[in-house]
Write a protein that holds these residues in place. Structure first.
Motif, short mmCIF file in Angstrom:
data_model
loop_
_atom_site.label_atom_id
_atom_site.label_comp_id
_atom_site.label_asym_id
_atom_site.label_seq_id
_atom_site.Cartn_x
_atom_site.Cartn_y
_atom_site.Cartn_z
N PRO A 138 -15.36 -35.49 -125.22
CA PRO A 138 -14.47 -36.51 -125.79
C PRO A 138 -15.17 -37.40 -126.82
O PRO A 138 -14.51 -37.91 -127.74
CB PRO A 138 -14.01 -37.31 -124.57
N GLU A 139 -16.47 -37.58 -126.67
CA GLU A 139 -17.19 -38.44 -127.60
C GLU A 139 -17.36 -37.80 -128.97
O GLU A 139 -17.70 -38.47 -129.95
CB GLU A 139 -18.57 -38.79 -127.03
N ARG A 140 -17.12 -36.49 -129.07
CA ARG A 140 -17.32 -35.77 -130.34
C ARG A 140 -16.02 -35.42 -131.04
O ARG A 140 -16.04 -35.05 -132.22
CB ARG A 140 -18.12 -34.48 -130.07
N ALA A 142 -9.71 -35.72 -133.07
CA ALA A 142 -8.35 -35.20 -133.21
C ALA A 142 -8.37 -33.73 -132.82
O ALA A 142 -9.31 -33.00 -133.17
CB ALA A 142 -7.87 -35.35 -134.66
N ALA A 143 -7.35 -33.30 -132.10
CA ALA A 143 -7.27 -31.90 -131.69
C ALA A 143 -5.84 -31.43 -131.75
O ALA A 143 -4.90 -32.18 -131.43
CB ALA A 143 -7.84 -31.70 -130.29
N THR A 151 -9.92 -38.28 -125.21
CA THR A 151 -9.74 -39.54 -125.96
C THR A 151 -9.23 -39.28 -127.37
O THR A 151 -8.86 -40.23 -128.07
CB THR A 151 -11.07 -40.32 -126.04
N ALA A 152 -9.22 -38.03 -127.81
CA ALA A 152 -8.73 -37.67 -129.13
C ALA A 152 -7.21 -37.82 -129.20
O ALA A 152 -6.52 -37.79 -128.18
CB ALA A 152 -9.11 -36.23 -129.46
N GLU A 153 -6.70 -37.96 -130.41
CA GLU A 153 -5.26 -37.83 -130.62
C GLU A 153 -4.93 -36.34 -130.69
O GLU A 153 -5.64 -35.57 -131.36
CB GLU A 153 -4.82 -38.51 -131.91
N LEU A 154 -3.86 -35.95 -130.02
CA LEU A 154 -3.48 -34.54 -129.97
C LEU A 154 -2.16 -34.29 -130.69
O LEU A 154 -1.27 -35.14 -130.69
CB LEU A 154 -3.31 -34.07 -128.52
#
Length: 248
Positions: free
Chosen positions: A143-145, A148-149, A173-176
């Motif tokens: 999640p730290e890397r 956006a996914a 934690t990315a926006e998907l």
């Protein structure tokens, strides 16, 4: 646009690298292939992302089986007429476990972080078919890397398996962005709903859309499943996501 090789714990990954022509650093994108693998159409997709201002890495995730192309493919892929293609892919696909895929993802992300061709910040990830599941796993494992996914016509994203991708929702934690095909036996409505529930309950910022009339594989122009309108809708959503989260 070039082919590079990356060492892993299990061998050497052959990968396609696309980048803008200016030679400068750009936000990084990791593109996960569909089951048909690294081939001219996927390279053209990477080139389009590069033209939008990204440095794009497309690994051959079946490298444990062989270099791309791992199976012989016709110029136009129609599994209904050529079922032996799916049968041939099976042994290659079985070389990729979730654990192995995430060990490999650490290599891809580290290479993108260290490369002078990238800005070194969090990356965007997109995946197709089986690659959509890899994108979700990567966002949840690192999640730290991942900022956006996205996943399109994903397969088996929210199953009863103890290692189903949707179980990582609480770590993302990315926006998907997820673009589902409604004519897709590998991702039925109950799994779409289960994934949506997991993401919502985990508080993941996301948008999940079902593309009416789209078939599994709709973004792949070299296959019988291709849908032009759905593909352009996918590009609009993907480029918007990356523009907001990677370039600001």
């Amino acid at each position: 646009m070039t082919t590079i090789e990356l060492p892993t714990e299990d061998g050497t990954v052959d990968a396609y690298l696309a980048r803008p022509d200016d030679g400068g650093p750009h936000p990084a994108v990791l593109l996960y292939m569909d089951a048909f693998g690294l081939r001219p159409h996927l390279r053209s997709m990477a080139d389009r992302l590069a033209a939008a201002g990204h440095t794009v890495l497309v690994p051959n995730v079946f490298y444990r089986f062989g270099r791309a192309p791992v199976v012989e493919l016709p110029e136009f892929i129609n599994p209904a007429e050529r079922p032996e293609i799916i049968q041939a892919i099976g042994p290659a696909a079985r070389t990729l476990t979730p654990e192995g895929a995430m060990r490999d993802a650490a290599v891809y992300l580290a290479w993108l972080e260290d490369s002078p061709l990238t800005t070194g910040g969090p990356v965007g990830v997109t995946g197709y078919c089986m690659g959509a599941g890899l994108a979700l796993r990567t966002a949840g494992t690192y999640p730290e890397r991942v900022a956006a996914a996205a996943g399109f016509h994903g397969a088996h994203l929210a199953t009863d398996a103890p290692d189903s991708p949707h179980l990582l929702a609480g770590r993302i934690t990315a926006e998907l962005y997820l673009g589902h095909a409604d004519q897709d036996s590998t991702n039925p409505a109950d799994q779409i709903a289960r994934l949506e529930k997991a993401l919502t309950e985990a508080g993941v910022e996301h948008r999940s859309e079902v593309y009416e009339g789209a078939h599994h594989g709709f973004t792949q122009a070299d296959t019988a499943m291709y849908g032009a309108a759905a593909t352009e809708r996918h590009w609009a959503a993907l480029l918007d996501l990356f523009a907001r989260r990677l370039t600001g």
